[in-house]
Design an enzyme around this catalytic site. Structure first.
Site, PDB file in Angstrom:
ATOM      1  N   PHE A 132       2.212 -28.078  13.366  1.00 11.52           N
ATOM      2  CA  PHE A 132       3.539 -27.585  12.995  1.00 11.52           C
ATOM      3  C   PHE A 132       3.442 -26.073  12.783  1.00 11.52           C
ATOM      4  O   PHE A 132       2.990 -25.621  11.731  1.00 11.52           O
ATOM      5  CB  PHE A 132       4.021 -28.303  11.733  1.00 11.52           C
ATOM      6  CG  PHE A 132       3.688 -29.776  11.741  1.00 11.52           C
ATOM      7  CD1 PHE A 132       4.062 -30.582  12.812  1.00 11.52           C
ATOM      8  CD2 PHE A 132       2.968 -30.351  10.699  1.00 11.52           C
ATOM      9  CE1 PHE A 132       3.743 -31.934  12.843  1.00 11.52           C
ATOM     10  CE2 PHE A 132       2.641 -31.699  10.723  1.00 11.52           C
ATOM     11  CZ  PHE A 132       3.032 -32.499  11.795  1.00 11.52           C
ATOM     12  N   ASP A 157       3.729 -22.742  11.678  1.00  8.84           N
ATOM     13  CA  ASP A 157       4.373 -22.036  10.563  1.00  8.84           C
ATOM     14  C   ASP A 157       3.665 -20.713  10.324  1.00  8.84           C
ATOM     15  O   ASP A 157       3.138 -20.115  11.254  1.00  8.84           O
ATOM     16  CB  ASP A 157       4.391 -22.917   9.310  1.00  8.84           C
ATOM     17  CG  ASP A 157       2.985 -23.185   8.753  1.00  8.84           C
ATOM     18  OD1 ASP A 157       1.987 -22.785   9.396  1.00  8.84           O
ATOM     19  OD2 ASP A 157       2.882 -23.786   7.667  1.00  8.84           O
ATOM     20  N   ASP A 195      -3.140 -30.879  11.131  1.00  7.99           N
ATOM     21  CA  ASP A 195      -2.243 -30.001  10.376  1.00  7.99           C
ATOM     22  C   ASP A 195      -2.182 -30.422   8.914  1.00  7.99           C
ATOM     23  O   ASP A 195      -2.220 -29.579   8.010  1.00  7.99           O
ATOM     24  CB  ASP A 195      -0.838 -30.026  10.986  1.00  7.99           C
ATOM     25  CG  ASP A 195       0.072 -28.946  10.411  1.00  7.99           C
ATOM     26  OD1 ASP A 195       0.501 -29.097   9.247  1.00  7.99           O
ATOM     27  OD2 ASP A 195       0.362 -27.961  11.113  1.00  7.99           O
TER      28      ASP A 195
END
Length: 339
Positions: free
Chosen positions: A236, A238, A312
């Site tokens: 993910f 970020d 993750d």
């Protein structure tokens, strides 16, 4: 308009063309070896979700699924303008910052009897009501209140159009992780995390993917729900996990980019350098996963069940735990609703 490349293909496309961020083979190998040592631990299972979400309600009811939807719809942009001015929320005697302020604020609202996980309520709540739910202990508010209000009410309306709960909405995808992400991105505009890079439409779908992974985490904690295609998800992308990947040597920033970030320059959403940081992060984790599975096959003669979402789930808390050791690596700052 052309269809966007999917997140994994986007990551590879970007990594092959990147000018300021580079995937490092030696670092990929090092992280794969590190994860290989942990292959039998809870750190590399769906239960890692609970580590990243310690304040989540017990996964025994569908309210936990609506909680996940609310939190993931609001899960973006927690970094402070100044390190000394952090938004803080105290819940049950513990003061939280960053993403955990959101979790703490939602749990506090639930304790106060505010039906914050009910789509009937949050689809039509006012900005002032949301401001009260997300209130800080100090003078520093949670950033982007107007945007948070817009995406939450929008998301609530979509749930009401599809059975009135996150579970009823997501059930249309029939327990297929890829179809779940595609459904979320199609129906809820704020989850459409896309950009253009080298003339190509690319996607990251950070919040849509983490929403599906969190749904999977809740079901796994209940001992139910075999969701297929979990391996389709990427990490993910970020601002916290890229820092950990630089620290671990799996990706490297050019000297120019490193200096830009150290100077505190903000990168706009869709800026070439921002896209390269996120894309190379995705691709490095794909290579780490492939290398880890190769190690498990070669050394143990077994099939590897670790997917990119689990990696993750391990790297995000790792970055939080080791933030002092990696303080010399700047986090890139992009104010947007996507992460």
């Amino acid at each position: 308009m052309e269809t966007a490349l999917l997140p994994r293909e986007s990551g590879q496309f970007i990594a092959e063309r990147s000018r300021d961020v580079f995937v490092e083979e030696e670092g990929v190998q090092k992280v794969a070896e590190m994860l290989y040592i942990l292959r039998h631990s809870d750190s590399l299972t769906a239960s890692g979700w609970k580590t990243a979400n310690p304040l989540a309600p017990a996964p025994t009811s569908d309210q936990a699924l609506n909680w996940v939807f609310v939190v993931d719809t609001l899960n973006f942009s927690f970094w402070p303008e100044k390190e000394t001015q952090q938004c803080e929320v105290t819940y049950k005697g513990t003061t939280y910052t960053g993403y955990m302020t959101l979790c703490a604020a939602i749990m506090r609202a639930m304790d106060e009897g505010i039906p914050i996980t009910d789509p009937k309520y949050f689809s039509q709540m006012s900005v002032e009501e949301l401001g009260h739910v997300l209130r800080s202990d100090n003078e520093t508010p949670m950033p982007m209140l107007q945007e948070r209000h817009q995406v939450l009410t929008e998301g609530g309306r979509v749930l009401l159009e599809h059975g009135g709960s996150f579970r009823s909405f997501i059930s249309q995808a029939r327990n297929d992780a890829r179809k779940m992400v595609e459904l979320v991105v199609e129906k809820i505009p704020s989850y459409r995390d896309e950009a253009t890079y080298e003339g190509k439409r690319i996607s990251f779908y950070k919040r849509a993917q983490i929403l599906v992974a969190d749904f999977w985490g809740v079901l796994a904690a209940r001992g139910e729900g075999d969701i297929i295609n979990m391996d389709w998800l990427t990490m993910f992308a970020d601002y916290r996990v890229p820092q950990a990947l630089v620290y671990l040597g799996a990706i490297r920033y050019s000297d120019t980019l490193m200096q830009t970030l150290k100077n505190g320059e903000l990168l706009c959403s869709g800026d070439r350098r921002e896209v390269e940081i996120r894309g190379c992060s995705i691709w490095s984790v794909e290579l780490i996963k492939d290398r880890l599975c190769q190690l498990v096959r070669e050394r143990d003669g077994q099939t590897c069940n670790v997917n990119s979402a689990i990696i993750d789930f391990y790297l995000w808390p790792y970055a939080k735990q080791h933030h002092k050791e990696m303080a010399h690596i700047p986090i890139h700052h992009t104010r947007c609703i996507y992460y």
